[in-house]
Enzyme design. Sequence first.
Site, short mmCIF file in Angstrom:
data_model
loop_
_atom_site.label_atom_id
_atom_site.label_comp_id
_atom_site.label_asym_id
_atom_site.label_seq_id
_atom_site.Cartn_x
_atom_site.Cartn_y
_atom_site.Cartn_z
N SER A 287 -6.83 5.73 3.66
CA SER A 287 -6.89 4.83 2.51
C SER A 287 -7.29 3.43 2.96
CB SER A 287 -5.53 4.74 1.82
OG SER A 287 -5.33 5.82 0.95
N THR B 267 -4.49 13.49 5.09
CA THR B 267 -3.06 13.64 5.40
C THR B 267 -2.83 14.94 6.16
OG1 THR B 267 -2.63 12.50 3.32
CG2 THR B 267 -0.73 13.46 4.44
N LYS C 35 5.42 1.68 -3.12
CA LYS C 35 5.35 3.03 -3.69
C LYS C 35 5.64 2.93 -5.17
CE LYS C 35 4.76 7.25 -2.08
NZ LYS C 35 4.12 7.69 -0.83
N LYS D 163 0.86 -1.19 0.00
CA LYS D 163 0.00 0.00 0.00
C LYS D 163 0.88 1.22 0.00
CE LYS D 163 -3.88 2.13 0.21
NZ LYS D 163 -3.38 2.84 -1.01
N ASN E 286 -2.26 19.10 -1.89
CA ASN E 286 -3.28 18.50 -1.05
C ASN E 286 -2.89 18.48 0.44
OD1 ASN E 286 -4.13 15.55 0.10
ND2 ASN E 286 -5.76 16.57 -1.03
N LYS F 79 5.55 3.48 8.20
CA LYS F 79 4.40 4.35 8.41
C LYS F 79 3.11 3.52 8.49
CE LYS F 79 4.10 7.62 5.31
NZ LYS F 79 3.72 8.48 4.16
N GLN G 104 7.21 4.04 3.76
CA GLN G 104 5.80 3.66 3.77
C GLN G 104 5.58 2.40 4.61
OE1 GLN G 104 3.77 5.65 1.35
NE2 GLN G 104 2.17 5.05 2.77
N GLY H 62 -2.66 8.18 -4.44
CA GLY H 62 -1.96 9.34 -4.98
C GLY H 62 -0.73 9.70 -4.18
N ASP H 63 0.05 10.61 -4.72
CA ASP H 63 1.17 11.26 -4.05
C ASP H 63 1.38 12.54 -4.86
OD1 ASP H 63 3.34 10.47 -1.84
OD2 ASP H 63 4.46 11.45 -3.42
N1 GLU Z 1 1.18 8.97 -0.75
C1 GLU Z 1 0.62 8.97 0.56
C2 GLU Z 1 1.69 8.68 1.59
O1 GLU Z 1 2.82 9.09 1.42
C3 GLU Z 1 -0.64 8.12 0.67
C4 GLU Z 1 -0.50 6.69 0.32
C5 GLU Z 1 -1.82 5.91 0.31
O2 GLU Z 1 -2.86 6.45 0.64
O3 GLU Z 1 -1.74 4.72 -0.04
O4 GLU Z 1 1.49 8.09 2.61
#
Ligand code: GLU
Length: 449
Positions: free
Chosen positions: A381, A213, A129, A93, A244, A117, A114, A168-169
Amino acid sequence: MTKMDEKLEAIMAEVMRRNTGEEEFIQAVREVLESLGRVVAKRPDYTDDALIERICEPERQIIFRVPWVDDRGHVCINRGFRVQFNSALGPYKGGLRFHPSVNLGIVKFLGFEQTFKNALTGLPIGGGKGGSDFNPRGRSDGEIMRFCQSFMTELSRHLGEYTDVPAGDIGVGGREIGYMFGQYKRLMNRYEAAVLTGKGLVYGGSRARKEATGYGAAYFVEAMLATRGTSFDGKSCVVSGSGNVAIYTMEKIRANGGRTIACSDSNGYVVDERGIDLDLVKELKEVRRERISVYAEEKGAGVRYISGGSIWDVPCDVAMPSATQNELTGKDARRLVENGVLAVGEGANMPSTPEAVRVFQEAGVLFAPGKAANAGGVATSALEMQQNASRDSWTFEQTEQRLASIMRHIHDTCAATAEEFGAPGNYVLGANIAGFVRVAEAMRALGVI
Ligand code: GLU
């Protein structure tokens, strides 16, 4: 460089050898390994079975060609990436980033971050990612759509709601997710809503995902401020970026009684002492896709626009870097400290350089690392996936409440872990250790994988 445990030092040397030149990835790994000394001192078994080495090696790295046709009929080529870093806790994810700076090292650093996190959220999601070196700036809607369709045509074979779930990112928002979901649905002949998150509300998105976020980062900083008996109320804030994350961070700061006086984009920054007008920033960035300099042009007297320069020269009580990696240097950190900054919360991924982090910590500034402070986006998410799986849709209030309690849990876990390992108030250490332990325990339970 902080002194590391000998075994960790050897692991670091090997990571550097096999990922030559991938500076951001090496930086992210070093930060985590520097935190693990205190864990392996207590639990030497964590260095058994090459567990840490395995955590530093992505499970799978996919690189592919993305051909597409621009509005003039020219064929363009970009490079696509997906790094499926770790699936011990759940399907991979993490977001997709479309920006000319994207390369394998950057995607690996983001996937590595990630993983920890996502572990910190306590939800069942692994880490991944992806993205492309495609530059969306100045591209028409039609070009964006054709690019997204081509990108998804290749990526689709690696995804699935139980396999890998992108979102997204930077450079990927609701519009791009829509085009990619449309193409996935078409290719697979399956309405597999939970294969992507950050979807529009009309086709399976979650309320509060867009805000999550930024709101989450503000919740985290609010919880940190509370440990010193204070809050956002009456504080002046500087938030870098105007995408965002930045927009919804500013919105929550305002709701909590704070005032954001500056925000930026990659060309420069604006200072508006009355407080940034969020309706205008939203219109400029979400609808008109303009530069932040237009904010100053349209507001006129009382607003300064500084082209180039550093937004961190603006004195503030709370700084929230929410643009991109390594945007806040040691020099910026020293300036913020001189100007009396009280707290720093990272909305972006790894926006502070290692030197900047050291400066904040040595000065006793409250510092929230991105992998804890910006986890609200990916956590929501996971809530979107939950709603899709149960074919349900929650209210804004219900979803925001879940987000708030997840952020509170992450804050408290980081604080308690830092305390347990003899470094009270060190959220970097707390986040790295708590995230690592969850991933490590799951990996061990699953055998040598
Ligand atoms: N890109 C975001 C992050 O850095 C969200 C990733 C997601 O929702 O999967 O955590």
